[in-house]
Motif scaffolding. Structure first.
Motif, mmCIF file in Angstrom:
data_model
loop_
_atom_site.group_PDB
_atom_site.id
_atom_site.type_symbol
_atom_site.label_atom_id
_atom_site.label_comp_id
_atom_site.label_asym_id
_atom_site.label_seq_id
_atom_site.Cartn_x
_atom_site.Cartn_y
_atom_site.Cartn_z
ATOM 1 N N ALA A 156 3.751 94.419 -42.238
ATOM 2 C CA ALA A 156 4.291 93.774 -43.438
ATOM 3 C C ALA A 156 4.692 92.349 -43.095
ATOM 4 O O ALA A 156 4.938 92.019 -41.927
ATOM 5 N N CYS A 157 4.739 91.506 -44.112
ATOM 6 C CA CYS A 157 5.125 90.106 -43.925
ATOM 7 C C CYS A 157 6.454 89.868 -44.635
ATOM 8 O O CYS A 157 6.589 90.138 -45.840
ATOM 9 N N LEU A 158 7.430 89.389 -43.902
ATOM 10 C CA LEU A 158 8.775 89.137 -44.427
ATOM 11 C C LEU A 158 8.955 87.634 -44.642
ATOM 12 O O LEU A 158 8.669 86.837 -43.755
ATOM 13 N N GLU A 159 9.441 87.271 -45.833
ATOM 14 C CA GLU A 159 9.779 85.880 -46.122
ATOM 15 C C GLU A 159 11.289 85.774 -46.302
ATOM 16 O O GLU A 159 11.889 86.518 -47.088
ATOM 17 N N SER A 176 16.093 86.377 -36.428
ATOM 18 C CA SER A 176 15.297 87.174 -35.496
ATOM 19 C C SER A 176 15.016 88.558 -36.073
ATOM 20 O O SER A 176 15.845 89.131 -36.787
ATOM 21 N N VAL A 177 13.813 89.049 -35.775
ATOM 22 C CA VAL A 177 13.415 90.418 -36.096
ATOM 23 C C VAL A 177 12.809 90.990 -34.818
ATOM 24 O O VAL A 177 11.696 90.628 -34.432
ATOM 25 N N ASP A 178 13.555 91.845 -34.146
ATOM 26 C CA ASP A 178 13.071 92.420 -32.898
ATOM 27 C C ASP A 178 11.774 93.188 -33.136
ATOM 28 O O ASP A 178 11.665 93.971 -34.079
ATOM 29 N N GLY A 179 10.813 92.974 -32.249
ATOM 30 C CA GLY A 179 9.547 93.683 -32.356
ATOM 31 C C GLY A 179 8.541 93.017 -33.267
ATOM 32 O O GLY A 179 7.392 93.467 -33.351
ATOM 33 N N GLU A 182 6.839 87.065 -34.469
ATOM 34 C CA GLU A 182 7.560 85.807 -34.268
ATOM 35 C C GLU A 182 8.817 85.978 -33.411
ATOM 36 O O GLU A 182 9.277 84.997 -32.820
ATOM 37 N N GLU A 183 9.384 87.189 -33.386
ATOM 38 C CA GLU A 183 10.620 87.501 -32.650
ATOM 39 C C GLU A 183 11.817 86.729 -33.193
ATOM 40 O O GLU A 183 12.746 87.306 -33.726
ATOM 41 N N PHE A 201 8.088 86.416 -40.986
ATOM 42 C CA PHE A 201 8.027 87.345 -39.861
ATOM 43 C C PHE A 201 7.008 88.429 -40.176
ATOM 44 O O PHE A 201 6.959 88.941 -41.300
ATOM 45 N N HIS A 202 6.195 88.785 -39.197
ATOM 46 C CA HIS A 202 5.269 89.900 -39.312
ATOM 47 C C HIS A 202 5.792 91.040 -38.450
ATOM 48 O O HIS A 202 6.020 90.854 -37.253
ATOM 49 N N TYR A 203 5.977 92.211 -39.056
ATOM 50 C CA TYR A 203 6.607 93.317 -38.353
ATOM 51 C C TYR A 203 5.963 94.624 -38.805
ATOM 52 O O TYR A 203 5.242 94.685 -39.815
#
Length: 810
Positions: A156-159, A176-179, A182-183, A201-203
């Motif tokens: 998923a892509c987070l904005e 930050s998004v662990d994992g 982009e970290e 962020f892609h997570y």
């Protein structure tokens, strides 16, 4: 140039909800001398969340009780190994790590609640009691890509949109998004600007990911120090595709939107991955083989004097495999190929594999799209000049400044540079008169019509602070793609080194020049002390006792029904501080070649251990530890394959290549029989078809120029025609059947093995006379054993005809 197309389709795979309830421990071991442990349990499921959670600490008791529950959303197709780390809390020093239990969640069946007691120490009645509940998830099934060994999860892509809110001055944020790919990102909001552009962020969509936001406050004086303002957003707590504003009571405004990462606006399906998952050959190589077989068939009809054209299934796949040690291997390989060309056997070869010094020869040859059709004698003239020239300029101050400038440019481009990259630039300077802009993918021009054999290069992927003997993974390089034999995962050659996440190409980096590949394929500086110890003495027990942690299988009560794909429950007991320090010293590598890990983010499939293709190449202690096997390392660490055993055979033994005959040429120093014998033993242990190549003591003392090894009981095993680097009849014969005159005897005196040999691995130059002697020796050894090669070719063709005939009859 071929076009990479992925025909992989995503598979729907449901998730489940796992509840882990840590109940209690009985008779816990002591970490302190005078008091009982102040115990807590760290609970971690890395396939579901990269954040670790823990129980409360229960002080000064050997029977702590918690009854605390932890919840995870898990992907059922993934191998989920839960880690329960038992620790003793210390106020003034680092907490003591007592033990860790590794539990395979696939032992719990959907709809079950199971209470287990892990027998940590049956003699001391030490037990850890945990309750597991597995339920269906109400979420729609996750769409995954898998080859049955590794899994690419849905992304998923987070904005994230930040506004100043009530903050009036310039504000600096860390998000930050662990994992995620982009970290972390740093943002600055200025008082005179509109809201900053959204941070992305892609997570993993179905992981329990969190967005952490930190507002860093400026400290005017130590006495008025304020703590930074932090906010955590649980990404599973709000709907996809809807913009959510949170939190209203903070000094800054935050809006968050998560969306599926789909294949464009028209195709509402997960974005296709750019890593090819599968053990079959890529379409480019299949097309090459079709064209190459036409060349081979025509040549075999001519040299074997066949009456009829060979049908496609009757054409044997012949490969040349070489070993290498610096300039000796470079010169020797030129002689071998020259001999094969003179016998018209070079046009019968479909693959050439190399390692170390022979990769220098191969990369030189494959700059010319038609090299095997040209007189190699002319090509060799330039190689001889480069081998004989002084190499001092390659190590001069001016050259070092030039190297430094290019390495800085390489770093800016996004690569992580090391001494191995410097070594590659030195190799280029030693073997060329200027910079060589050739790249691995450029070699496609030399095989696009099937006009030359397909080159294959090899490296080993290793891990920091682990010996090569304990962990290594075969990585092959062709002009088409780069990939892992074990995982069945490949990327286009021009994309190797670029940044990937969960199989998606995230950032394209410029393809490396071939010199950086040469440095990696012949990285003689990557050996650690334990690797050197294993090379000198195979008795590893002493060092392993002092450097390895203790991992033992433990039982749980009650016994659960065994699943064929489950991994036994294990307990990890850390080694002491002295052992850890000793291990760090012994396993530290001076330098390795580092490239972005194109498997970053992938997880192991739940049944990966049962996959037959994976089983061929799983051979280390970490292969049954999926959390360590595919940990989220950002970079591959690649070294010369000679650190394990010196042969370039492994890629030829992929069953999809169907290699019938291997012409194996050895150019190493030392024993001429042991490297192939070790390789043969290894393949036998792995269940990979390969003939036994053991010579008795008498044969090893007086080696012949050529040996034929076959496994008549296994039709899938290739026939190996082995050429050790020996100077036998060449001493008396100028050419096959042509005796030397008295004046020519000195030319037959080629010292390939003594301590005073000019062909030592340490030599970076070869005088023209020494180059010619070695060149002529390996050329002669091929021509003098031409009849043996022709006989095996004829025998193989007849066998393939008979096999096809019997299949038609049946």
């Amino acid at each position: 140039m071929g076009i990479f197309t992925s025909k992989q389709q995503p598979e729907p795979a449901p998730c489940s909800l796992l509840t882990v309830k840590i109940i209690k421990i009985k008779n816990l071991r002591k970490a302190d001398l005078f008091t009982q442990s102040d115990c807590y349990v760290n609970v971690w499921l890395p396939t579901a969340s990269l954040k670790r959670t823990k129980t409360q600490t229960v002080n000064d008791t050997k029977d702590p009780v918690w009854n605390e529950s932890f919840h995870f959303r898990i992907q059922n197709q993934v191998k989920n190994i839960l880690e329960l780390k038992v620790c003793d809390e210390d106020k003034h020093t680092a907490d003591d790590h007592l033990l860790t239990v590794f539990f395979d969640v696939s032992k719990i069946q959907l709809g079950e609640t199971v209470r287990l007691s892990f027998q940590l120490n049956p003699q001391g009645n030490e037990e850890l009691e945990v309750e597991f509940t597995l339920e269906s998830s109400p979420d729609v099934p996750e769409k995954i890509f898998t080859n049955g060994v590794i899994v690419s999860r849905e992304v998923a892509c987070l904005e994230v949109q930040l506004d100043k809110g009530r903050v009036k001055s310039e504000s600096k944020f860390t998000l930050s998004v662990d994992g995620s790919y982009e970290e972390a990102k740093n943002l600055t909001l200025h008082s005179w600007l509109c809201p900053a552009a959204p941070a992305k962020f892609h997570y993993v969509k179905f992981n329990q990911s969190e967005l952490d936001i930190e507002l860093r406050r400026r400290v005017l004086c130590p006495a008025s120090r304020e703590r930074n303002e932090t906010t955590t957003v649980h990404l599973t707590s709000f709907p996809v595709e809807e913009k959510v504003t949170i939190p209203p009571n903070k000094t800054f405004d935050l809006s968050v939107k998560s969306k599926d990462w789909t294949q464009g606006l028209l195709f509402k399906r997960p974005k296709e991955i750019d890593v090819r998952l599968g053990y079959d050959l890529c379409s480019d190589e299949k097309n090459f083989l079709k064209k190459r077989k036409q060349v081979v068939a025509a040549t075999l009809k001519n040299i074997l004097h066949l009456e009829q054209d060979l049908k496609d299934h009757e054409v044997p796949v012949v490969a040349v495999s070489t070993t290498g040690s610096g300039m000796r291997a470079l010169a020797a390989m030129y002689g071998t190929l020259w001999g094969l060309q003179r016998l018209k056997l070079l046009d019968c070869v479909s693959y050439i594999t190399g390692s170390s010094g022979t990769t220098w020869t191969m990369t030189d040859l494959y700059e010319d799209a038609d090299w095997s059709y040209k007189d190699l004698g002319e090509i060799i003239k330039n190689a001889r000049k480069q081998a004989a020239k002084s190499k001092m300029s390659a190590f001069s101050l001016a050259s070092l400044k030039t190297y430094h400038k290019e390495l800085c440019q390489r770093t800016i481009a996004g690569y992580k540079t090391s001494f191995i990259d410097l070594w590659g630039l030195m190799i280029e300077a030693m073997l060329n008169d200027g910079n060589n802009n050739h790249k691995l993918s450029d070699q496609r021009r030399a095989v696009n019509r099937g006009q030359n054999p397909l080159p294959i290069y090899m490296a080993l992927n290793v891990k920091d602070n682990v010996t090569t003997k304990d962990f290594r993974e075969w990585v092959e390089f062709t002009p088409y793609e780069v990939g892992f034999l074990k995982y069945g995962a490949f990327v286009r050659a021009e994309n190797f080194g670029s940044e990937f996440y969960m199989g998606h190409l995230m950032k394209k980096l410029p393809e490396s020049r071939i010199c950086f590949m040469q440095g990696m394929w012949s990285s003689v500086f990557s050996k650690n002390l334990l690797d050197a110890w294993h090379s000198a003495d195979n008795s590893e027990d002493f060092w392993n006792r002092w450097t390895r942690d203790t991992v033992t299988e433990i039982e749980e009560v009650p016994d659960l029904p065994e699943q064929p794909h489950e991994i036994p429950t294990r307990m990890f007991t850390p080694a002491g501080g002295l052992s850890n320090a000793l291990r760090d010293i012994l396993t530290d590598r001076p330098a390795v070649s580092k490239y972005h890990n194109f498997l970053r983010g992938f997880q192991m499939h739940n049944e990966y251990m049962q996959n037959q293709q994976f089983s061929k190449w799983k051979d280390t202690i970490l292969d049954e530890s999926p959390n360590e096997l595919r940990d989220p390392t950002d970079h591959l660490e690649l070294v010369d394959t000679a650190f394990f055993f010196d042969t370039s055979c492994p890629p030829l033994l992929r069953p999809e290549r169907k290699v019938d005959i291997i012409l194996h040429f050895n150019y190493t120093g030392g024993s001429q029989a042991k490297p192939l014998e070790r390789a043969s033993t290894y393949f036998s242990e792995q269940g990979i078809p390969f003939p036994k190549t053991i010579l008795n003591d008498e044969e090893m003392k007086n080696l012949n120029e050529c040996y034929v090894f076959e496994d008549t009981d296994n039709a899938d095993a290739p026939t190996v025609i082995y050429f050790p680097l020996v100077n036998d009849t060449f001493q008396r014969y100028l050419a096959p059947g042509v005796e030397r005159s008295t004046a020519e005897m000195s030319l037959g005196n080629v010292d390939v093995s003594s301590a005073f040999s000019p062909y030592s691995t340490r030599q970076v130059s070869l005088q023209e006379e020494d180059f010619n002697k070695l060149l002529n020796l390996t050329n002669y050894n091929v021509q003098n054993n031409a009849n043996t090669i022709f006989q095996i070719l004829h025998k193989t063709v007849e066998r393939k005809k008979q096999v096809q005939g019997s299949q038609i009859v049946s």
